[in-house]
Design a protein around this motif. Structure first.
Motif, short mmCIF file in Angstrom:
data_model
loop_
_atom_site.label_atom_id
_atom_site.label_comp_id
_atom_site.label_asym_id
_atom_site.label_seq_id
_atom_site.Cartn_x
_atom_site.Cartn_y
_atom_site.Cartn_z
N LYS A 1 0.77 -1.25 0.00
CA LYS A 1 0.00 0.00 0.00
C LYS A 1 0.79 1.29 0.00
O LYS A 1 0.22 2.37 -0.06
N ASN A 2 2.10 1.23 0.07
CA ASN A 2 2.91 2.45 0.16
C ASN A 2 3.46 2.84 -1.21
O ASN A 2 4.42 2.26 -1.69
N TYR A 3 2.83 3.84 -1.82
CA TYR A 3 3.21 4.30 -3.15
C TYR A 3 3.88 5.67 -3.09
O TYR A 3 3.63 6.45 -2.16
N HIS A 4 4.68 5.95 -4.10
CA HIS A 4 5.25 7.29 -4.28
C HIS A 4 5.46 7.51 -5.78
O HIS A 4 6.06 6.69 -6.45
N LEU A 5 4.95 8.63 -6.27
CA LEU A 5 5.10 9.00 -7.68
C LEU A 5 6.27 9.97 -7.80
O LEU A 5 6.31 10.98 -7.11
N VAL A 6 7.24 9.63 -8.65
CA VAL A 6 8.37 10.52 -8.89
C VAL A 6 8.25 11.07 -10.30
O VAL A 6 8.28 10.31 -11.27
N LYS A 7 8.09 12.39 -10.39
CA LYS A 7 7.98 13.07 -11.70
C LYS A 7 9.35 13.65 -12.04
O LYS A 7 10.00 14.26 -11.20
N PHE A 8 9.74 13.47 -13.28
CA PHE A 8 11.03 13.99 -13.74
C PHE A 8 10.80 15.16 -14.69
O PHE A 8 9.93 15.13 -15.53
N PHE A 9 11.64 16.18 -14.54
CA PHE A 9 11.54 17.36 -15.43
C PHE A 9 12.79 17.50 -16.24
O PHE A 9 13.77 16.84 -16.02
#
Length: 92
Positions: free
Chosen positions: A84-92
């Motif tokens: 249940k532990n999610y993390h979204l990493v967005k790259f620029f």
């Protein structure tokens, strides 16, 4: 946009994507930077046991490097610890 909608309630962060073109970014480093793990030592213990996922695929190699080809729509990755532990990493 769809990715942002699906993960709207999920913790997220933004990171410079330039290192992805070269050798990549250490998955261990990302797991600690995103606070999914308190330390690299804790992540090293959990990864071989199968508790770490990148884009919903299990990663057991502690030397795994995240590269440009792992990006979803060329912009982001989804990290998961356990069920249940999610993390979204967005790259620029």
């Amino acid at each position: 946009e769809t990715l942002n909608e699906v993960f709207s309630d999920t913790p997220s962060s933004e990171k410079d994507g330039a290192p992805l073109s070269g050798d990549g970014i250490s998955l261990l480093d990302l797991l600690v930077e995103t606070n999914l793990f308190q330390s690299k030592g804790a992540a090293r213990k959990e990864m071989p046991a199968g508790g770490v996922y990148l884009n919903n695929e299990r990663v057991t190699d502690i030397a795994f490097m995240v590269k440009k080809e792992h990006l979803i729509a060329g912009k982001a990755i989804v990290l998961r610890k356990g069920k249940k532990n999610y993390h979204l990493v967005k790259f620029f």
